[in-house]
Scaffold this active site. Structure first.
Site, PDB file in Angstrom:
ATOM      1  N   HIS A 194     -13.471  55.080 -73.458  1.00  0.00           N
ATOM      2  CA  HIS A 194     -15.427  55.079 -73.117  1.00  0.00           C
ATOM      3  C   HIS A 194     -15.056  55.600 -71.419  1.00  0.00           C
ATOM      4  O   HIS A 194     -14.990  54.274 -70.876  1.00  0.00           O
ATOM      5  CB  HIS A 194     -15.493  54.028 -73.787  1.00  0.00           C
ATOM      6  CG  HIS A 194     -16.916  53.480 -73.732  1.00  0.00           C
ATOM      7  ND1 HIS A 194     -17.740  53.107 -74.247  1.00  0.00           N
ATOM      8  CD2 HIS A 194     -17.869  54.567 -72.862  1.00  0.00           C
ATOM      9  CE1 HIS A 194     -19.296  53.300 -74.344  1.00  0.00           C
ATOM     10  NE2 HIS A 194     -19.418  53.936 -73.826  1.00  0.00           N
ATOM     11  N   HIS A 228     -17.803  48.888 -76.322  1.00  0.00           N
ATOM     12  CA  HIS A 228     -18.378  47.422 -75.252  1.00  0.00           C
ATOM     13  C   HIS A 228     -19.128  46.336 -76.383  1.00  0.00           C
ATOM     14  O   HIS A 228     -19.934  46.010 -75.427  1.00  0.00           O
ATOM     15  CB  HIS A 228     -19.263  48.341 -74.582  1.00  0.00           C
ATOM     16  CG  HIS A 228     -20.217  49.461 -74.593  1.00  0.00           C
ATOM     17  ND1 HIS A 228     -21.534  48.916 -75.582  1.00  0.00           N
ATOM     18  CD2 HIS A 228     -20.589  50.005 -74.667  1.00  0.00           C
ATOM     19  CE1 HIS A 228     -22.005  49.433 -75.771  1.00  0.00           C
ATOM     20  NE2 HIS A 228     -21.603  51.193 -74.832  1.00  0.00           N
ATOM     21  N   ASN A 235     -25.720  47.703 -69.386  1.00  0.00           N
ATOM     22  CA  ASN A 235     -26.169  48.204 -70.432  1.00  0.00           C
ATOM     23  C   ASN A 235     -25.041  48.389 -71.513  1.00  0.00           C
ATOM     24  O   ASN A 235     -24.010  49.357 -71.779  1.00  0.00           O
ATOM     25  CB  ASN A 235     -26.785  48.906 -70.808  1.00  0.00           C
ATOM     26  CG  ASN A 235     -27.112  49.073 -72.109  1.00  0.00           C
ATOM     27  OD1 ASN A 235     -27.413  47.581 -73.381  1.00  0.00           O
ATOM     28  ND2 ASN A 235     -28.452  49.008 -72.908  1.00  0.00           N
ATOM     29  N   HIS A 279     -22.586  56.585 -60.667  1.00  0.00           N
ATOM     30  CA  HIS A 279     -24.372  56.256 -60.678  1.00  0.00           C
ATOM     31  C   HIS A 279     -24.480  56.755 -58.964  1.00  0.00           C
ATOM     32  O   HIS A 279     -23.282  56.718 -58.244  1.00  0.00           O
ATOM     33  CB  HIS A 279     -25.248  55.516 -60.822  1.00  0.00           C
ATOM     34  CG  HIS A 279     -25.673  55.217 -62.399  1.00  0.00           C
ATOM     35  ND1 HIS A 279     -26.592  56.251 -62.895  1.00  0.00           N
ATOM     36  CD2 HIS A 279     -24.913  54.475 -63.522  1.00  0.00           C
ATOM     37  CE1 HIS A 279     -26.290  55.671 -64.531  1.00  0.00           C
ATOM     38  NE2 HIS A 279     -25.689  54.762 -64.457  1.00  0.00           N
ATOM     39  N   ASP A 305     -16.508  51.921 -70.159  1.00  0.00           N
ATOM     40  CA  ASP A 305     -17.369  52.362 -70.188  1.00  0.00           C
ATOM     41  C   ASP A 305     -17.564  52.836 -68.439  1.00  0.00           C
ATOM     42  O   ASP A 305     -19.077  52.261 -68.118  1.00  0.00           O
ATOM     43  CB  ASP A 305     -18.227  51.498 -70.275  1.00  0.00           C
ATOM     44  CG  ASP A 305     -19.686  51.845 -70.691  1.00  0.00           C
ATOM     45  OD1 ASP A 305     -20.091  52.994 -70.888  1.00  0.00           O
ATOM     46  OD2 ASP A 305     -20.084  50.886 -71.069  1.00  0.00           O
ATOM     47  N   ARG A 322     -20.059  62.898 -66.702  1.00  0.00           N
ATOM     48  CA  ARG A 322     -21.686  63.454 -66.027  1.00  0.00           C
ATOM     49  C   ARG A 322     -21.307  65.101 -65.851  1.00  0.00           C
ATOM     50  O   ARG A 322     -22.626  65.270 -65.305  1.00  0.00           O
ATOM     51  CB  ARG A 322     -21.570  62.664 -64.796  1.00  0.00           C
ATOM     52  CG  ARG A 322     -21.900  61.096 -64.751  1.00  0.00           C
ATOM     53  CD  ARG A 322     -22.949  60.651 -65.432  1.00  0.00           C
ATOM     54  NE  ARG A 322     -22.919  59.263 -65.517  1.00  0.00           N
ATOM     55  CZ  ARG A 322     -23.369  57.859 -66.041  1.00  0.00           C
ATOM     56  NH1 ARG A 322     -24.304  58.947 -67.541  1.00  0.00           N
ATOM     57  NH2 ARG A 322     -23.898  56.541 -66.031  1.00  0.00           N
ATOM     58  N   ASP A 355     -23.536  57.556 -78.056  1.00  0.00           N
ATOM     59  CA  ASP A 355     -23.183  56.829 -77.334  1.00  0.00           C
ATOM     60  C   ASP A 355     -24.369  56.691 -76.038  1.00  0.00           C
ATOM     61  O   ASP A 355     -24.664  57.979 -75.300  1.00  0.00           O
ATOM     62  CB  ASP A 355     -22.130  56.483 -76.362  1.00  0.00           C
ATOM     63  CG  ASP A 355     -21.527  55.219 -75.457  1.00  0.00           C
ATOM     64  OD1 ASP A 355     -22.263  54.063 -75.547  1.00  0.00           O
ATOM     65  OD2 ASP A 355     -21.539  55.284 -74.597  1.00  0.00           O
ATOM     66  N   HIS A 361     -22.826  52.657 -79.566  1.00  0.00           N
ATOM     67  CA  HIS A 361     -23.754  51.916 -78.853  1.00  0.00           C
ATOM     68  C   HIS A 361     -24.206  50.858 -80.184  1.00  0.00           C
ATOM     69  O   HIS A 361     -25.678  50.929 -79.849  1.00  0.00           O
ATOM     70  CB  HIS A 361     -24.740  52.748 -77.954  1.00  0.00           C
ATOM     71  CG  HIS A 361     -25.438  51.890 -77.067  1.00  0.00           C
ATOM     72  ND1 HIS A 361     -24.738  52.032 -75.395  1.00  0.00           N
ATOM     73  CD2 HIS A 361     -26.209  50.807 -76.983  1.00  0.00           C
ATOM     74  CE1 HIS A 361     -25.346  51.296 -75.473  1.00  0.00           C
ATOM     75  NE2 HIS A 361     -26.457  50.905 -76.304  1.00  0.00           N
ATOM     76  N   HIS A 363     -18.020  57.479 -69.071  1.00  0.00           N
ATOM     77  CA  HIS A 363     -18.806  58.708 -68.476  1.00  0.00           C
ATOM     78  C   HIS A 363     -18.277  60.034 -67.749  1.00  0.00           C
ATOM     79  O   HIS A 363     -18.463  59.184 -66.318  1.00  0.00           O
ATOM     80  CB  HIS A 363     -20.268  58.373 -68.502  1.00  0.00           C
ATOM     81  CG  HIS A 363     -20.734  57.621 -70.365  1.00  0.00           C
ATOM     82  ND1 HIS A 363     -21.397  57.764 -70.681  1.00  0.00           N
ATOM     83  CD2 HIS A 363     -20.698  56.295 -70.108  1.00  0.00           C
ATOM     84  CE1 HIS A 363     -21.706  56.712 -71.863  1.00  0.00           C
ATOM     85  NE2 HIS A 363     -20.720  56.051 -70.827  1.00  0.00           N
TER      86      HIS A 363
END
Lengths: 166, 431, 325
Positions: free
Chosen positions: B62, B234, B280, B311, B307, B66, B154, B181, B64
């Site tokens: 899991h 998660h 989250n 950012h 996860d 981007r 997700d 999710h 991300h």
């Protein structure tokens, strides 16, 4: 000093006594009582806290407790006698004059102090002085009054730690 | 490629319950042999790894990355580089990109970017629904054909129970898990942290544990109904743990993951409105952390996933309500897990390796997670002796939003091999 | 001066009982300033204060503005409408811009909880929280405390119940901290949909029925019901809210002793409070407004105080009457 105040004010007709917080208030009260005993006249009296008119908030920080200010009615055309314990730099009196101006326009303002320790930073002189004491900048003059401190006493504490009663 | 001999390390291979001091020989991108005092063939490079751990490369189900859409924050390449630095040889990239990875072309793009970058392997996860809109089922078959290893919406929960049911049924043909999710949207709406005492004090809108548990319960019932494989992302609450435990006892095809932060932090981390603790599902309470740890120990929860959610450096510089959810984790996951769980006597070291490598690889039918001779040489060498301080400025990820900044951790990858190629070598200049 | 305030006032939760008492004691003489013919003292002359209001609030802004002007500060009002905020400027950019303009203090009202603390950590100027999201509204709670102290002569031992929408109320949170720290007993009463979960663990009693709260309390602080709560489904209707949770004259008649009634304003008459109660003899709602100016003057005055190290230096040589002459 009470006699001097009466002479200065030409009697009690227009006289108002304003003590500066804190010990000036007690001294003003005593002068008023003496006049009352001698003349049988109740002299209007008030208290002034000049904390909010100081010019040194930045350096000394805010005083935690500001004393009450209460004035005995209209000041316009009165003869106000400011009473304080010690006259030193003159800045307190400057602040008191500013503050009084925000309350009205007395005919005359005089100054009565118990101790003049010299060291003026402003062109201010007292009209009535109890005692002149020569001091150095590092010295401290503490006026104790029975009402607040349990005894009447003036201490001159020299810049050195050991204190000498004046 | 020059053969490589990892000499004298403690070799842990949970796929064969192997745990002893041994040498590992890597040849032609594969594991050629594992055994005590292997010979040294001609031209072999010998790495002395005495005192270190040699394990199958870590696998993260899991992350991300981007890309496409927000390449300033992370790319497939930078994410895969961060993964390699964290000891991961394979990561699964969630499809909430811009545009959404919801078709075979988009899946193929991720695969190509991954091959071009050449760090850790990146396995795409396709979207369940077109545009992750929660309506029309995406073309699962074609996405699997292009390299997708699972499907998930997700970032957005699957609100429609009908869609979830359909996905679980349809995915059976391709034998891939449907990862969810779990969040009931009307209960979680507007929430920014766990609904508990800290939220009451801070005046922040809470997300109740029930918002997750309702969807966990639903997904388990639908997996039971359809015979499909549901993977629960998660997990964060003790209630979810109990639901999974009972479902597993009934034989429901479910796997579940938990993040390093949910295993170690609570909602108290949000005090002072620390936006690096905004994620989250939200960080919960001590009792939840304790339940998640025992669930991981018992195997009720199968594996650890990061996860990893990068950012922009200034996005978290905002009032708590206005900051985005999520934290980066690839470069701290092993250190946090080892320090808190192994040194904290929750898991043994082989158990931790299993839950970060062998078990997740099996859950998503990925290669890797083993040191079996003949398998691809996806290997990590771990140094457990040296402690280090988390300094986000030194991350290989493009983002810095870690809740563990300044933490003293023990355990990190010193050498990572993917297909026999060195993709991370802490002892050398960046390869 | 162990009770001195820190750089900012973001809430009552971080304050000690001594610090809260210091503010209340300092507010006393400021009440008198507002009664003077010239309602102005030069204490903050030359200070610049920005009132940064990201949410509309007429009464809090006016109260702060009076407090600032009566202390002779120079003030600038920045409202959300038409400001850079609506053009997408972030709070951190706003903070940096204010800092670059070398202002002395910021009074901030913001819809996000924690915004005041966020700002305070990023600028050197003093920050006063005039309400942040659902977090705190410290000056409102301070004026509530001052009003209660005026009325009862003490806070310790008082039983105060907050009635209504505690969940969305920053006033409620500040009141709870302030009252508890000064030794009052605190209760809340309202529909469970509008009470934060686990509020009991903050040390307050929960009453399900207004009648029970009235039997128990010395004073009620009736919180404003935002009408949008109905649209969001927290309560079925304003009409039912008034019937079930309204503070009415009929309900108060059953009180064992007259209850002091407070309201942070602006009131919805006939929603959370009966007009006869709001205008009744035990209402101190307008005293709260008067005290609001005094409390805010006290806060600004105390925060404006110089740097502690300078204060220490200046204090050396001071007699019992304070600094020399």
């Amino acid at each position: 000093m009470a006699v001097e105040v009466l002479e200065l004010a030409h009697g009690t007709e227009h006289l108002v006594l304003i003590g500066i917080q804190r010990r000036g208030v007690e001294l003003a009260e005593r002068i008023a009582k003496l006049i009352e005993e001698d003349e049988g006249v109740v002299v209007p009296r008030g208290a002034l806290d000049i904390t909010l008119y100081r010019d040194d908030l930045e350096t000394v920080g805010p005083k935690p407790v500001i004393g009450p200010t209460h004035l005995p009615g209209e000041l316009t055309d009165k003869h106000v006698v400011i009473v304080d314990d010690v006259l030193y730099t003159g800045r307190t009196v400057r602040a008191a004059l500013d503050e009084l101006a925000d309350f009205g326009r007395p005919r005359r303002i005089s100054l009565c102090v118990l101790i003049d320790r010299g060291g003026r930073e402003l062109p201010i002189q007292a009209d009535i002085v109890g005692k002149v004491v020569k001091t150095a900048p590092g010295d401290r003059v503490d006026v104790l009054v029975e009402e607040l401190d349990g005894r009447d006493q003036v201490d001159l504490i020299r810049g050195a730690p050991s204190g000498v009663a004046a | 490629m020059q053969p490589l001999l990892l000499k004298g390390g403690r070799v842990i291979d949970p796929s064969r319950s192997f745990d002893q001091t041994a040498d590992v020989l890597v040849q032609d991108g594969k594991i050629a042999a594992v055994g005590p005092t292997l010979g040294t063939p001609d031209g072999v490079e010998v790495r002395d790894v005495r005192g270190a751990i040699v394990a199958p490369g870590l696998v993260d189900l899991h992350v991300h990355l981007r890309e496409p859409g927000n390449e300033d924050v992370e790319t497939v390449a930078s994410g895969a580089r961060a993964a390699a630095a964290g000891g991961f040889t394979a990561v699964c990239a969630m499809p909430n990109t811009d545009p959404v990875t919801d078709n075979q072309a988009a899946v193929g793009f991720i695969v190509r970017q991954s091959l071009r970058a050449g760090w850790a392997r990146v396995h795409p996860i396709g979207a369940i629904s077109v545009g992750q809109q929660g309506g029309q089922l995406a073309e699962l078959g074609e996405m699997v054909g292009a390299g997708a290893v699972a499907v998930s919406d997700d970032g957005r929960p699957v609100a429609s129970s009908h869609l979830m049911r359909t996905a679980l049924e349809y995915a059976r043909t391709f034998d891939i898990p449907v990862a969810d999710h779990c969040e009931e949207p009307t209960l979680a709406s507007g929430g920014v942290m766990h609904e508990g005492l800290v939220a009451a004090r801070l005046g922040l809108k809470g997300i109740p544990a029930a918002a997750e548990e309702i969807m966990v319960a639903r997904d388990l019932l639908l997996a039971e109904l359809t015979g499909g494989h549901v993977h629960l992302c998660h997990m964060s609450t003790r209630g979810s743990v109990e639901l999974i435990r009972r479902a597993k006892e009934r034989g429901v095809r479910v796997t579940a993951e938990v993040t390093p932060h949910h295993l170690t932090l609570t909602d108290r981390a949000c005090e002072g409105y620390d936006t690096h603790a905004k994620m989250n599902p939200p960080l919960r309470e001590d009792a939840d952390v304790a339940a998640l740890r025992s669930a991981l120990q018992e195997g009720v929860i199968d594996c650890i996933a990061s996860d990893h959610a990068p950012h922009a450096y200034d996005a978290k510089e905002a009032a708590f309500d206005d900051a985005p959810f999520g934290v980066v984790g690839l470069e701290t996951a092993f250190g946090v897990a080892h320090t808190e769980l192994v040194q904290g006597d929750v898991l043994t070291l082989p158990e931790l390796v299993a839950r970060m490598s062998t078990i997740p690889a099996r859950a998503f039918h990925l290669p890797g997670g083993t040191l079996q001779p003949g398998a691809a040489a996806d290997i990590v060498v771990l140094d457990l002796a040296t402690s280090w301080t988390v300094d986000p400025a030194r991350f290989h990820s493009k983002s810095r939003n870690s809740p563990f900044a300044g933490r003293r951790l023990c355990g990190r990858a010193t050498l990572t091999l993917v297909g026999g190629k060195v993709v991370h070598d802490a002892g050398a200049a960046t390869p | 001066m162990t009770a001195a305030l820190d750089k900012d006032l973001v809430g009552l939760a971080p304050l000690s009982a001594e610090q809260i008492r210091l503010i209340l004691d300092t507010a006393e003489p400021f009440k008198e300033v507002s009664e003077r013919p010239i309602k102005k003292v030069p204490a903050l002359r030359g200070k610049t204060i920005v009132n940064l209001f990201f949410e509309a609030s007429t009464r809090t802004r006016i109260s702060f503005e009076f407090a600032e002007k009566r202390l002779s500060a120079d003030t600038v009002n920045v409202a959300a409408s038409g400001s850079a905020v609506q053009k997408g400027e972030t709070l951190v950019d706003t903070a940096r811009n204010l800092e670059a303009m070398r202002i002395d203090m910021v009074v901030i009202r913001h819809p996000s909880s924690g915004a005041a603390e966020f700002l305070g950590r990023r600028i050197r100027s003093n920050v006063v929280n005039a309400g942040d999201g659902k977090h705190e509204h410290p000056t409102q709670a301070l004026l509530d405390l001052l009003t209660l102290r005026d009325k009862f002569g003490r806070i310790e031992g008082l039983k105060v119940c907050l009635v209504g929408d505690v969940l969305h109320s920053r006033v409620a949170r500040s009141d709870i901290w302030g009252l508890l720290k000064l030794g009052a007993q605190v209760a809340v009463c309202g529909p469970r949909t509008l009470l934060p979960r686990r509020i009991e663990e903050l040390g307050v009693t929960v009453f399900e029925h207004v009648a029970d709260a009235i039997q128990w309390a010395d004073a009620l602080n009736v919180l404003r019901l935002q009408l949008e709560r109905m649209e969001a489904g927290f309560i079925p209707s304003v009409r039912e809210y008034y019937r079930v949770f309204g503070v009415t004259a009929e309900r108060l008649e059953k009180a064992p002793r007259p209850l002091t009634i407070m309201h942070p304003g602006p009131m919805n008459r006939g929603v959370e409070i009966d007009s006869r109660v709001a205008d009744g003899p035990h209402s101190v709602i307008l005293d709260q407004v008067t005290n609001g100016v005094a409390v805010r003057m006290a806060v600004l005055y105390l925060l404006a105080g110089g740097k502690p190290e300078l204060a220490d230096a200046a204090k050396r040589g001071g007699g019992p009457g304070g600094p020399p002459d």
